[in-house]
Design a protein around this motif. Structure first.
Motif, PDB file in Angstrom:
ATOM      1  N   LYS A  35      32.420  48.631  47.417  1.00  0.00           N
ATOM      2  CA  LYS A  35      33.523  48.583  48.394  1.00  0.00           C
ATOM      3  C   LYS A  35      34.853  48.304  47.701  1.00  0.00           C
ATOM      4  CE  LYS A  35      30.721  47.024  52.312  1.00  0.00           C
ATOM      5  NZ  LYS A  35      29.432  47.118  51.625  1.00  0.00           N
ATOM      6  N   LEU A  36      35.231  49.205  46.806  1.00  0.00           N
ATOM      7  CA  LEU A  36      36.448  49.032  46.036  1.00  0.00           C
ATOM      8  C   LEU A  36      37.682  49.056  46.937  1.00  0.00           C
ATOM      9  CD1 LEU A  36      35.643  51.357  43.003  1.00  0.00           C
ATOM     10  CD2 LEU A  36      35.470  48.854  43.120  1.00  0.00           C
ATOM     11  N   ALA A  37      38.620  48.179  46.614  1.00  0.00           N
ATOM     12  CA  ALA A  37      39.866  48.125  47.373  1.00  0.00           C
ATOM     13  C   ALA A  37      40.840  49.169  46.829  1.00  0.00           C
ATOM     14  CB  ALA A  37      40.487  46.733  47.282  1.00  0.00           C
ATOM     15  N   SER A  38      41.789  49.531  47.657  1.00  0.00           N
ATOM     16  CA  SER A  38      42.804  50.488  47.232  1.00  0.00           C
ATOM     17  C   SER A  38      43.761  49.826  46.242  1.00  0.00           C
ATOM     18  CB  SER A  38      43.574  51.016  48.439  1.00  0.00           C
ATOM     19  OG  SER A  38      44.212  49.946  49.117  1.00  0.00           O
ATOM     20  N   VAL A  39      44.350  50.626  45.401  1.00  0.00           N
ATOM     21  CA  VAL A  39      45.260  50.130  44.372  1.00  0.00           C
ATOM     22  C   VAL A  39      46.670  50.027  44.951  1.00  0.00           C
ATOM     23  CG1 VAL A  39      46.249  50.605  42.099  1.00  0.00           C
ATOM     24  CG2 VAL A  39      43.853  51.159  42.565  1.00  0.00           C
ATOM     25  N   ASP A  40      47.327  48.958  44.619  1.00  0.00           N
ATOM     26  CA  ASP A  40      48.721  48.778  45.043  1.00  0.00           C
ATOM     27  C   ASP A  40      49.609  49.660  44.167  1.00  0.00           C
ATOM     28  OD1 ASP A  40      51.153  48.013  45.951  1.00  0.00           O
ATOM     29  OD2 ASP A  40      51.004  45.905  45.354  1.00  0.00           O
TER      30      ASP A  40
ATOM     31  N   PRO B  83      39.820  40.690  37.598  1.00  0.00           N
ATOM     32  CA  PRO B  83      39.989  41.857  38.482  1.00  0.00           C
ATOM     33  C   PRO B  83      40.156  41.420  39.932  1.00  0.00           C
ATOM     34  CG  PRO B  83      37.716  41.665  37.731  1.00  0.00           C
ATOM     35  CD  PRO B  83      38.514  40.657  36.938  1.00  0.00           C
ATOM     36  N   PRO B  84      40.834  42.208  40.733  1.00  0.00           N
ATOM     37  CA  PRO B  84      41.060  41.843  42.136  1.00  0.00           C
ATOM     38  C   PRO B  84      39.763  41.906  42.945  1.00  0.00           C
ATOM     39  CG  PRO B  84      41.826  44.062  41.719  1.00  0.00           C
ATOM     40  CD  PRO B  84      41.453  43.490  40.385  1.00  0.00           C
ATOM     41  N   THR B  85      39.781  41.278  44.091  1.00  0.00           N
ATOM     42  CA  THR B  85      38.617  41.322  44.983  1.00  0.00           C
ATOM     43  C   THR B  85      38.464  42.713  45.575  1.00  0.00           C
ATOM     44  OG1 THR B  85      39.990  40.578  46.831  1.00  0.00           O
ATOM     45  CG2 THR B  85      38.843  38.887  45.547  1.00  0.00           C
ATOM     46  N   ASN B  86      37.274  42.949  46.182  1.00  0.00           N
ATOM     47  CA  ASN B  86      37.030  44.262  46.761  1.00  0.00           C
ATOM     48  C   ASN B  86      37.644  44.361  48.151  1.00  0.00           C
ATOM     49  OD1 ASN B  86      35.355  42.815  48.403  1.00  0.00           O
ATOM     50  ND2 ASN B  86      33.448  43.779  47.695  1.00  0.00           N
ATOM     51  N   ALA B  87      37.342  45.465  48.875  1.00  0.00           N
ATOM     52  CA  ALA B  87      37.943  45.694  50.186  1.00  0.00           C
ATOM     53  C   ALA B  87      37.490  44.660  51.204  1.00  0.00           C
ATOM     54  CB  ALA B  87      37.590  47.101  50.682  1.00  0.00           C
ATOM     55  N   ALA B  88      36.350  43.978  50.945  1.00  0.00           N
ATOM     56  CA  ALA B  88      35.864  42.943  51.858  1.00  0.00           C
ATOM     57  C   ALA B  88      36.360  41.561  51.473  1.00  0.00           C
ATOM     58  CB  ALA B  88      34.338  42.953  51.898  1.00  0.00           C
ATOM     59  N   GLY B  89      37.185  41.470  50.397  1.00  0.00           N
ATOM     60  CA  GLY B  89      37.713  40.187  49.955  1.00  0.00           C
ATOM     61  C   GLY B  89      36.746  39.402  49.117  1.00  0.00           C
ATOM     62  N   ARG B  90      35.704  40.034  48.558  1.00  0.00           N
ATOM     63  CA  ARG B  90      34.704  39.339  47.759  1.00  0.00           C
ATOM     64  C   ARG B  90      34.973  39.571  46.279  1.00  0.00           C
ATOM     65  NH1 ARG B  90      29.825  40.371  45.402  1.00  0.00           N
ATOM     66  NH2 ARG B  90      29.902  42.579  46.015  1.00  0.00           N
TER      67      ARG B  90
END
Length: 784
Positions: free
Chosen positions: A69-74, A86-93
């Motif tokens: 569940k990779l988050a989108s890149v800013d 590394p940043p958290t995933n799209a679920a905030g984990r």
């Protein structure tokens, strides 16, 4: 690109035979089969499995990425930190060591490697094919040189012609090269669709990292997709032509000879284009075109059609009004035009005994404005034509009449540039032999020529440097094949190979299809009062909507799926069905014939698996004729000629829905009256028999023989049968005329049955009369 591999917008199955009769239905995927299984089932047996894209590996990477569940890149961030986690995933984990180490970069690296592999394999195979063709060309050249030397030494060419076995061997090698090329094209199509599928799956599972559009654009710029491999067709055509010993026919200058000329247009699926080309070039040479890169099998053709604000010419051609004209300016080749052909096509109804004609004259591009503005120096050109070109007085007069008429019609009808058609045309013909001429148009698109300043005729086509809006261009999803036959004398029937091609299942006849009419209907919907019937076809619907012509289509939830008018009666003529009943995978047969063909082949053909099939089995039925297939399946006459067919006309096979007709019966007005006359003739016969029977009953006294009464009573039901049969035949033929289903429109059994019954009653009456005469003579002899 203009080559074979530019047509990969197909989303149907790819049949393994030259002619689309399926030997083993297990090789074709069903609707619910996953693409991974389809790819495995349709691999060419002579290609190693590792030559194909690794679909399963890419799918596994996508599955792992989907779990993370990779988050989108800013995209606004311009700095990074090498020590920040590394940043958290799209679920905030937060990611942990238990998570899969797979990253998006793994997917990109893998798909890049797969693209390189497919491209490398494709180019290697093309190189092998070109080397094989070079070997064939050397063998053919050696044979020709030997024949030339032998002829110079004396004797006829037939005496020095090599043994036929040599030609058969070379022909078989050429067939093998062509089939290998078609196998390669199927390989390219499968991989191209596989990349489409896997990229779609990736974007669906990782929408924050969508990349399909980037890779699709990238593939279209790679050599295995955009490469021009038409030289393979050109060189194969030359080999086949040399093996056939094609020679230019003598030019026929006798215009008084009687010929039956016919022109038929077909749609060809993009995945079948190469197969159709191969089927034709085995019998007709390709007309070579000179291009900037050498000789090619196709040439860019542009035609600018003229019309007025009311689209008078469009509606006249659509309605097939007598004398309706099409007015166009045509030029050939890429770049700006240098030589322009002014052409006029005039429609004539064939049932009147007249034929439609196409006339044209040639001008330099700098003179186009003069013609359109009625300033063309006709008198000067007439003198030049007679002096420099040596034309006869009759030819000069005919040219002048045509030019004056075409100049005047522009002014009288206020014609302006309206629609441009553009396509790559491949022509097949033996020079000066008009018996069979075939053209195949690919990359077909229509461009609106409205909406710009013509500057008083100085500009008569759009500036090619300016991009077009989506509603100014429509790209046609199929290739268009045109077959022109000129039959007469000893050639009263078309060649068998033409008939086989028409019945191959790869051609879909579209009666009176017109590029000009289609373009106007799609791109100028607000100006047209009516549209052609084929716009309701399911296969062209998406292209019409993309071009902004959706207002001419019915809604997808429409009750019948077709618009008002002709399609309510002739819906079965749509090659691929309508939006309500899409039939994208059908062949040119009725529903019950398709079932019987598949059933017959399933019984007759041995089952093979993808792992044991050979290349020869892939194309083993390339030369099997349609008649042989129908005969082997036991289908001749099975659809219409049944007892139920003539007794109950609307329950018989002829009333089945035609899925994709490969031919359309021509209907002339006199056919309707002929049907009525036949109906009245049969009724007249029935009434006559009834009158005879009623007269016998009325004038026969009670003292007469009982046989007389039985004879009259036997004639009454026969007369009733004549009347009922007349009604049946009238309704049966009326249905045939309405639906225009091809085939026999006569009944071979009804008249035979009725005639036999009537003859039987008459014969019995004859025997009874003979018996009565014999008894009477016997009684008279005893009295004497």
């Amino acid at each position: 690109g203009p080559g074979f591999f530019f047509f990969f917008n197909c989303f149907s199955t790819y049949p393994p035979f030259i002619f689309c009769w399926v030997q083993d239905s297990s090789l074709l995927p069903t609707t619910m089969v996953k693409f991974g299984e389809r790819l495995s089932q349709n691999r060419a047996p002579e290609y190693p499995p590792e030559a194909y894209m690794d679909y399963d590996k890419l799918k596994e990477i996508i599955r792992d990425l989907g779990k993370k569940k990779l988050a989108s890149v800013d995209q606004t961030t311009r700095e990074v930190s090498l020590t920040a986690p590394p940043p958290t995933n799209a679920a905030g984990r937060q990611f942990t060591s238990s998570d899969s180490p797979t990253t998006e970069e793994d997917f990109y690296s893998c798909i890049d490697a797969q693209l390189v592999k497919v491209e490398k394999f494709t180019l290697e195979k093309v190189t092998e094919l070109r080397n094989q063709i070079s070997s064939l060309e050397r063998e053919v050249a050696a044979l020709n040189d030997a024949a030339t030397v032998a002829n110079a030494a004396g004797g006829t060419s037939s005496q020095h012609r090599p043994d036929e076995a040599v030609f058969d061997r070379i022909r078989n090698q050429a067939d093998s090269v062509a089939k290998s090329f078609l196998t390669l094209e199927k390989y390219v199509n499968l991989n191209f669709m596989g990349f489409h599928k896997i990229l779609k799956k990736h974007d669906k599972n990782s929408p924050a990292h969508a990349c399909k559009q980037f890779y699709i654009n990238r593939m279209h710029n790679q050599a295995w997709v955009r490469g021009d491999y038409s030289d393979v067709v050109v060189r194969l055509s030359s080999v086949y032509s040399a093996l056939r010993n094609d020679q230019s026919a003598e030019e026929n200058k006798d215009a008084s000879q009687s010929f039956l000329r016919s022109t038929t247009k077909y749609w060809v699926r993009t995945e079948d284009v190469s197969k159709v080309k191969y089927a034709i070039l085995k019998h007709l040479p390709v007309f070579l075109q000179k291009t900037s890169t050498g000789e090619s099998d196709s040439q860019l053709t542009n035609s600018v059609y003229f019309d007025n604000d009311q689209l008078e010419l469009y509606h006249g051609r659509l309605d097939k009004s007598p004398g309706a004209i099409a007015y166009r300016l045509r030029w050939y080749g890429a770049g700006d035009p240098k030589i322009v052909f002014f052409e006029r096509k005039t429609h004539r109804d064939t049932w009147t005994g007249e034929a439609s004609v196409k006339e044209r004259f040639i001008v330099d591009e700098s003179e186009v404005k003069q013609v359109l503005n009625d300033k063309y120096p006709i008198d000067e050109k007439r003198k030049e034509m007679a002096k420099k070109k040596g034309a006869t007085e009759a030819e000069v007069d005919e040219w002048e009449t045509l030019v004056r008429e075409m100049v005047q019609v522009v002014q009288a009808k206020q014609l302006v540039p309206t629609m441009r058609t553009q396509y790559m045309r491949t022509a097949f013909q033996i020079p000066f032999d008009a018996t069979v001429r075939i053209s195949l148009d690919t990359n077909l698109c229509m461009i609106s020529e409205r909406g710009y300043n013509t500057e008083g005729g100085a500009k008569w086509f759009r500036d090619p440097e300016k991009p077009l809006e989506p509603n100014e261009i429509t790209r046609f999803p199929h290739a268009v094949l045109e077959v022109k036959l000129e039959l007469g004398g000893a050639n009263s029937e078309p060649p068998q190979w033409v008939t086989d091609l028409q019945n191959s299942g790869m051609l879909y006849e579209v009666h009176k299809f017109s590029k000009f009419i289609h373009g106007c209907a799609v791109l100028l919907p607000e100006y047209v009062r009516s549209v052609p019937y084929w716009v309701d076809d399911a296969s062209v619907r998406e292209s019409i909507i993309r071009s902004g012509g959706g207002r001419i289509l019915v809604k997808s939830d429409h009750d019948t799926g077709v618009g008002p008018g002709a399609n309510e009666l002739y819906n079965h003529l749509l090659p691929f069905g309508n939006v309500k009943e899409s039939k994208m995978d059908v062949k040119g047969r009725t529903a019950n014939t398709i079932d019987l063909i598949e059933t017959g082949e399933a019984k007759a053909a041995p089952k093979t698996t993808a792992g044991t099939a050979t290349a020869s089995q892939y194309y083993s039925e390339a030369d099997v004729t349609d008649d042989e297939i129908l005969y082997n399946a036991g289908l001749q006459g099975c659809c219409e000629d049944t007892c139920a067919g003539w007794l109950f006309p609307f329950c018989s096979g002829f009333n089945e829905d035609t899925l994709a007709p490969t031919s359309v019966q021509k209907i002339e007005p006199k056919i309707f009256f002929a049907n009525e006359r036949t109906f009245l003739h049969w009724l007249h016969s029935g009434v006559t028999l009834y009158t005879i029977a009623a007269g016998i009953l009325a004038f026969a006294s009670d003292t007469h023989s009982v046989a007389v009464h039985w004879y009259a009573m036997a004639l009454l039901p026969i007369s009733l049968g004549f009347c009922l049969y007349a009604l049946h035949l009238f309704l049966w033929r009326a249905e045939k005329i309405k639906t225009r289903i091809p085939g026999r429109w006569d009944d071979s059994r009804g008249p035979l049955i009725l005639g036999t019954i009537l003859a039987g009653v008459l014969f019995v009456n004859f025997l009874l009369k003979c018996r009565e005469i014999r008894k009477f003579n016997y009684a008279m002899a005893h009295e004497l």
